[in-house]
Design a protein around this motif. Structure first.
Motif, PDB file in Angstrom:
ATOM      1  N   ASP A 182       0.886  -1.128  -0.029  1.00 19.89           N
ATOM      2  CA  ASP A 182      -0.092   0.066  -0.176  1.00 19.89           C
ATOM      3  C   ASP A 182       0.947   1.252   0.031  1.00 19.89           C
ATOM      4  OD1 ASP A 182      -1.854   2.411   0.262  1.00 19.89           O
ATOM      5  OD2 ASP A 182      -2.627   1.284   2.097  1.00 19.89           O
ATOM      6  N   LEU A 183       1.055   2.012  -1.212  1.00 24.35           N
ATOM      7  CA  LEU A 183       1.794   2.994  -1.152  1.00 24.35           C
ATOM      8  C   LEU A 183       1.081   4.359  -1.484  1.00 24.35           C
ATOM      9  CD1 LEU A 183       4.807   1.637  -3.432  1.00 24.35           C
ATOM     10  CD2 LEU A 183       4.711   2.133  -0.974  1.00 24.35           C
ATOM     11  N   GLU A 184      -0.382   4.204  -1.207  1.00 18.97           N
ATOM     12  CA  GLU A 184      -1.288   5.310  -1.307  1.00 18.97           C
ATOM     13  C   GLU A 184      -0.586   6.742  -0.713  1.00 18.97           C
ATOM     14  OE1 GLU A 184      -5.028   3.909  -0.093  1.00 18.97           O
ATOM     15  OE2 GLU A 184      -5.737   3.900  -2.325  1.00 18.97           O
ATOM     16  N   THR A 224       9.400   8.608  -5.706  1.00 17.27           N
ATOM     17  CA  THR A 224       9.425   7.319  -4.998  1.00 17.27           C
ATOM     18  C   THR A 224       9.739   6.139  -5.914  1.00 17.27           C
ATOM     19  OG1 THR A 224       7.571   8.004  -3.623  1.00 17.27           O
ATOM     20  CG2 THR A 224       7.733   5.667  -3.965  1.00 17.27           C
ATOM     21  N   ASP A 225      10.731   5.300  -5.310  1.00 20.47           N
ATOM     22  CA  ASP A 225      11.390   4.204  -6.140  1.00 20.47           C
ATOM     23  C   ASP A 225      11.052   3.157  -4.965  1.00 20.47           C
ATOM     24  OD1 ASP A 225      12.658   2.582  -7.627  1.00 20.47           O
ATOM     25  OD2 ASP A 225      14.816   3.224  -6.990  1.00 20.47           O
ATOM     26  N   VAL A 226      10.050   2.143  -5.404  1.00 21.52           N
ATOM     27  CA  VAL A 226       9.803   1.116  -4.602  1.00 21.52           C
ATOM     28  C   VAL A 226      10.000  -0.291  -5.476  1.00 21.52           C
ATOM     29  CG1 VAL A 226       8.358  -0.314  -3.118  1.00 21.52           C
ATOM     30  CG2 VAL A 226       8.382   2.212  -3.255  1.00 21.52           C
ATOM     31  N   LEU A 234       6.948  -0.900  -7.926  1.00 23.75           N
ATOM     32  CA  LEU A 234       5.676  -0.400  -7.551  1.00 23.75           C
ATOM     33  C   LEU A 234       5.274   1.106  -7.366  1.00 23.75           C
ATOM     34  CD1 LEU A 234       5.929  -2.967  -4.323  1.00 23.75           C
ATOM     35  CD2 LEU A 234       4.743  -3.469  -6.662  1.00 23.75           C
ATOM     36  N   PRO A 235       4.182   1.446  -8.047  1.00 23.71           N
ATOM     37  CA  PRO A 235       3.795   2.672  -8.250  1.00 23.71           C
ATOM     38  C   PRO A 235       3.295   3.376  -6.949  1.00 23.71           C
ATOM     39  CG  PRO A 235       2.149   1.566  -9.214  1.00 23.71           C
ATOM     40  CD  PRO A 235       3.118   0.591  -8.601  1.00 23.71           C
ATOM     41  N   ALA A 236       3.820   4.486  -6.845  1.00 26.79           N
ATOM     42  CA  ALA A 236       3.362   5.331  -5.499  1.00 26.79           C
ATOM     43  C   ALA A 236       1.835   5.912  -5.786  1.00 26.79           C
ATOM     44  CB  ALA A 236       4.219   6.466  -5.440  1.00 26.79           C
ATOM     45  N   GLU A 272      -0.632   4.010  -5.310  1.00 30.53           N
ATOM     46  CA  GLU A 272      -1.485   2.851  -5.622  1.00 30.53           C
ATOM     47  C   GLU A 272      -1.265   1.861  -4.346  1.00 30.53           C
ATOM     48  OE1 GLU A 272      -1.283   1.545  -9.454  1.00 30.53           O
ATOM     49  OE2 GLU A 272      -1.282   3.860 -10.387  1.00 30.53           O
ATOM     50  N   VAL A 273      -2.226   0.703  -4.472  1.00 32.93           N
ATOM     51  CA  VAL A 273      -2.370  -0.251  -3.738  1.00 32.93           C
ATOM     52  C   VAL A 273      -1.738  -1.478  -4.850  1.00 32.93           C
ATOM     53  CG1 VAL A 273      -3.357  -2.247  -2.423  1.00 32.93           C
ATOM     54  CG2 VAL A 273      -3.826   0.182  -2.019  1.00 32.93           C
ATOM     55  N   SER A 274      -0.805  -2.231  -4.617  1.00 35.51           N
ATOM     56  CA  SER A 274      -0.276  -3.162  -5.519  1.00 35.51           C
ATOM     57  C   SER A 274      -0.259  -4.620  -5.115  1.00 35.51           C
ATOM     58  CB  SER A 274       1.038  -2.986  -6.137  1.00 35.51           C
ATOM     59  OG  SER A 274       1.157  -1.532  -6.810  1.00 35.51           O
ATOM     60  N   THR A 275      -0.349  -5.663  -5.939  1.00 35.06           N
ATOM     61  CA  THR A 275      -0.308  -6.971  -5.234  1.00 35.06           C
ATOM     62  C   THR A 275       0.788  -7.656  -6.001  1.00 35.06           C
ATOM     63  OG1 THR A 275      -1.933  -7.679  -7.224  1.00 35.06           O
ATOM     64  CG2 THR A 275      -2.713  -7.156  -4.879  1.00 35.06           C
ATOM     65  N   LEU A 276       1.481  -8.556  -5.322  1.00 33.13           N
ATOM     66  CA  LEU A 276       2.472  -9.421  -5.901  1.00 33.13           C
ATOM     67  C   LEU A 276       1.925 -11.081  -5.941  1.00 33.13           C
ATOM     68  CD1 LEU A 276       5.459  -8.224  -3.548  1.00 33.13           C
ATOM     69  CD2 LEU A 276       4.422  -7.078  -5.729  1.00 33.13           C
TER      70      LEU A 276
END
Length: 237
Positions: free
Chosen positions: A136-138, A145-147, A174-176, A178-182
Motif C-alpha cells: 500500500d503506497l497510497e 518514490t522508488d519501490v 511498485l507505483p506510488a 496505489e495499492v499493488s499486489t504481488l
C-alpha cells in the motif's frame, strides 16, 4: 546620477529568479519525499530465505537519519539492521538469512507505516510454493518514490504478475499512490518429503540387506544332501 529603474529592474528580477530557483532546489526533496525501498530475497531449495531490505529517504536536514527500522524480537539472531547512506539517501539496510516462510511474514512489522504498508506471504502446498503480497503506497509521494521488490526461486517460475528477469527471478516496480499486489508460483520438491524419501530408501535398503542375509544364512544352514544308499540296498549300521 543614480541608475535608471529600467537598468536596475532586469538585474533585480534575474537575482530574484536565481534565488527562487535555489529555494526550489532545496525544497524539492522535502516536497517530493523521495522515498527509496528496495527489497531483494532468494529462496533456497530447502525453503530458507535470505536477502536484504533498503528503506531510505533524502534527508531534510543534517539530523535526519531517514527510516529507522527495528528488528522484531522473534527474529533476533537472524536479522541485522545497519545504517544506509548512498546516492544522497539515508535510512536503514536490513540483512537477513536462513529465515523460514513464517519468519518472512514478520518482516512486515519492520516497515515504516507513515510511508506505506508491506505484507508478504510464502506458503507451500505439496510441491507448490506460492508468494502473495500487498503493498500500500497510497500515502507515498508520486514524485521521487522508488519501490522495487525482487525474488529468486530455486526453480522456474510457473506463473506471476511480475516482470521475469530470468526463468527463476521475478521483480516488481511498485507505483506510488496505489495499492499493488504481488503473485508468483513455482514448483519444486518439498524438502521434508525429500528427507522422508531418503530415509525410506535407507530403510528399504536395510530391509533388503536383512532379507538377503536371512536368505544367505538359510542357504548355508540348509540340510546337507542325503547320503546315498549302499549298493546292496541295505542301510549301513
Amino acid at each position: 546620477m543614480p541608475p535608471s529603474s529600467t537598468s536596475v529592474r532586469p538585474t533585480a528580477i534575474r537575482r530574484r529568479v536565481i534565488a527562487a530557483l535555489g529555494l526550489l532546489v532545496l525544497l524539492v526533496p522535502a516536497l517530493t519525499g523521495c522515498l527509496r525501498v528496495q527489497t531483494s530475497m532468494g529462496i533456497s531449495s530447502d525453503d530458507r530465505v535470505s536477502g536484504q531490505i533498503v528503506a531510505a529517504t533524502i534527508p531534510i536536514d543534517e539530523n535526519d537519519k531517514g527510516p529507522e527500522l527495528t528488528v522484531p524480537s522473534a527474529l533476533a539472531g537472524k536479522v541485522r539492521v545497519q545504517e544506509y547512506a548512498q546516492d544522497g539517501y539515508v535510512g536503514s539496510q536490513v540483512l537477513f538469512s536462513n529465515l523460514t516462510f513464517g519468519d518472512v511474514q514478520q518482516l512486515a512489522t519492520m516497515s515504516d507505516q507513515s510511508a506505506g504498508s508491506f505484507q508478504l506471504s510464502l506458503q507451500r502446498a505439496g510441491d507448490l510454493v506460492s508468494l502473495t503480497g500487498r503493498v500500500d503506497l497510497e500515502a507515498a509521494p508520486e514524485r521521487g518514490t522508488d519501490v522495487q521488490f525482487t525474488i529468486a526461486f530455486p526453480a522456474r517460475v510457473a506463473t506471476t504478475n511480475g516482470d521475469r528477469e530470468s526463468d527463476s527471478i521475478v521483480s516488481w516496480k511498485l507505483p506510488a499512490g496505489e495499492v499493488s499486489t504481488l503473485r508468483a508460483e513455482v514448483r519444486y520438491s518439498d524438502p521434508n518429503t525429500r528427507g522422508f524419501a531418503g530415509w525410506a530408501g535407507i530403510v528399504a535398503g536395510g530391509a533388503m540387506a536383512v532379507t538377503l542375509l536371512i536368505g544367505a544364512l538359510a542357504w548355508f544352514t540348509r540340510n546337507p544332501t542325503p547320503a546315498r544308499a549302499p549298493s546292496n540296498g541295505r542301510l549301513g549300521s
